[in-house]
Each structure stands twice: as structure tokens, then as C-alpha cells.
Motif scaffolding. Structure first.
Motif, PDB file in Angstrom:
ATOM      1  N   ASP A 178       6.952   4.587  -2.131  1.00 52.23           N
ATOM      2  CA  ASP A 178       6.401   4.881  -0.812  1.00 52.23           C
ATOM      3  C   ASP A 178       7.493   4.834   0.244  1.00 52.23           C
ATOM      4  OD1 ASP A 178       3.980   5.430   0.821  1.00 52.23           O
ATOM      5  OD2 ASP A 178       4.523   3.529   1.767  1.00 52.23           O
ATOM      6  N   TYR A 206      -2.460   3.946   9.787  1.00 56.54           N
ATOM      7  CA  TYR A 206      -3.033   4.957   8.907  1.00 56.54           C
ATOM      8  C   TYR A 206      -2.134   6.168   8.895  1.00 56.54           C
ATOM      9  CZ  TYR A 206      -4.727   8.037  12.614  1.00 56.54           C
ATOM     10  OH  TYR A 206      -4.791   8.903  13.667  1.00 56.54           O
ATOM     11  N   ASP A 228      -0.844   8.120  -1.202  1.00 50.89           N
ATOM     12  CA  ASP A 228      -2.310   8.185  -1.129  1.00 50.89           C
ATOM     13  C   ASP A 228      -2.764   9.305  -0.194  1.00 50.89           C
ATOM     14  OD1 ASP A 228      -2.455   6.055  -2.864  1.00 50.89           O
ATOM     15  OD2 ASP A 228      -2.981   4.570  -1.335  1.00 50.89           O
ATOM     16  N   LYS A 240       0.842  -1.192   0.000  1.00 52.42           N
ATOM     17  CA  LYS A 240       0.000   0.000   0.000  1.00 52.42           C
ATOM     18  C   LYS A 240       0.881   1.246   0.000  1.00 52.42           C
ATOM     19  CE  LYS A 240      -3.807   2.022   2.493  1.00 52.42           C
ATOM     20  NZ  LYS A 240      -4.889   2.357   1.792  1.00 52.42           N
ATOM     21  N   ASP A 241       0.482   2.231  -0.772  1.00 47.04           N
ATOM     22  CA  ASP A 241       1.209   3.496  -0.893  1.00 47.04           C
ATOM     23  C   ASP A 241       0.611   4.494   0.096  1.00 47.04           C
ATOM     24  OD1 ASP A 241       2.777   5.567  -1.776  1.00 47.04           O
ATOM     25  OD2 ASP A 241       1.673   5.880  -3.635  1.00 47.04           O
ATOM     26  N   TYR A 242       0.992   4.373   1.369  1.00 45.90           N
ATOM     27  CA  TYR A 242       0.393   5.185   2.426  1.00 45.90           C
ATOM     28  C   TYR A 242       0.630   6.676   2.245  1.00 45.90           C
ATOM     29  CZ  TYR A 242      -0.785   1.144   5.305  1.00 45.90           C
ATOM     30  OH  TYR A 242      -1.331   0.000   5.775  1.00 45.90           O
TER      31      TYR A 242
END
Length: 188
Positions: free
Chosen positions: A147, A183, A8, A3-5
């Protein structure tokens, strides 16, 4: 796929500055992407992960209701190209004077002097990073940084601003690392 925290979160931060709502119908979203891709249905199809013919069917009105995967891709990709000037102005302001505020829940580890613990700990942090870090993040993202590279910039900012408090404490702290992000949110 990881995931590209950070990337994003930067995209979501852009969305807070939009002055109008993003188009909601699939046809309007495809037309927006078509304009961004200089009328190349092939490029739009590649962006959405569908065939060129599928894009052409939506444009011709032969299809109107996309499946969930295409619907999600349309929303994601349309938001990336929506109001580019508004996005650029907000980023320019943040990089020139305003800075960014990052809120995250993640595990932070660091390299410290002998005798102190450097075990990673989960923390909930909200930290305002100065304009220099905002500019560095935006430039790195524009240059296609991964990321991990974006995380390193954020970690460097957290190290200076939060952990070392601008040089007033933890001067032996040499490197902060962000791991296990739950998050991450960015406001600018």
C-alpha cells in the motif's frame, strides 16, 4: 495489520464495471473461488482463513450458514475473482486513455523551498489522474506492490496534476507524501 487503502479502492473501482451481481449464497461463492483456484479446496481454505474440511462441508451441503468472519471473507474474496475479463477491460481502458479519478481525505505533506511551510495539512481532494498513472498503479498492484508503494504513485500523480498544476505553479515542490488517509475512492 495496516489497512490497504489504495488497493482496496482499486478493487472497489473494479466492482463498478461488473455487468452481473456477485453470487450471494455461500455455496455459490465457494464454487466461484474453487473455479478460480483450479478446484483446490486447500487453496480456497487458505484464502478464506478456514480449514480445508470446512470448505468441503459447505460443498457437500453439510453447512449452509457461515459465521460473520467467514461470510465477510467470502464476499471479499469472491469479489476479487468475479468477472476477470470485465475487470481487465475496464483497467485497460483506464490505462490506455481514460485515466482514473481519485477522491480522498488525507493529510498531505511535502518538501518545499526554504521559507515556505511544509507542515502536513488535511485536504479533501478529487483529482483526475491521466492514463499513465492509472497504468502504473494497475501494474504495481498486479506485481504485488505494498500500500505504501501504491500511495507513492498516487502522491506523485497528485504532485504533478494538483500541486504543481502540470508545471504552472509550485515548481520548487520536490516531493508530496500522503499520510493519515481517512478515505480513498477510485473511479475509472
Amino acid at each position: 495489520m495496516a489497512k490497504d487503502y489504495v488497493g482496496d479502492a482499486l478493487e472497489r473501482g473494479d466492482g463498478e464495471h461488473f455487468t452481473r451481481k456477485i453470487p450471494v449464497t455461500p455455496l455459490a461463492q465457494i464454487r466461484l473461488l474453487l473455479k478460480a483456484e483450479k478446484n483446490s479446496t486447500k487453496a480456497v481454505a487458505a484464502r478464506l482463513g478456514v480449514s480445508q474440511r470446512t470448505v468441503e462441508r459447505y460443498l457437500a451441503g453439510q453447512r449452509k450458514t457461515p459465521r460473520k468472519a467467514l461470510r465477510d471473507a467470502l464476499v471479499r474474496e469472491a469479489s476479487k475473482v468475479w468477472q476477470p475479463r470485465v475487470r481487465q477491460q475496464a483497467r485497460r481502458r483506464a490505462a490506455a486513455s481514460g485515466g482514473i479519478t481519485i477522491e480522498t481525505r488525507a493529510r498531505f505533506g511535502y518538501t518545499a523551498a526554504a521559507g515556505s511551510t511544509d507542515d502536513p495539512r488535511e485536504r479533501l481532494l478529487t483529482v483526475h489522474l491521466p492514463a499513465a498513472y492509472a497504468g502504473e498503479l494497475f501494474q504495481a498492484q498486479q506485481n504485488g506492490a505494498s500500500d505504501q508503494e501504491l500511495r507513492e504513485i498516487v502522491a506523485k500523480g497528485f504532485q504533478e496534476i494538483y500541486f504543481q498544476d502540470g508545471g504552472r505553479r509550485a515548481d520548487q515542490l520536490s516531493e508530496v507524501e500522503i499520510q493519515d488517509i481517512t478515505y480513498l475512492d477510485v473511479k475509472f
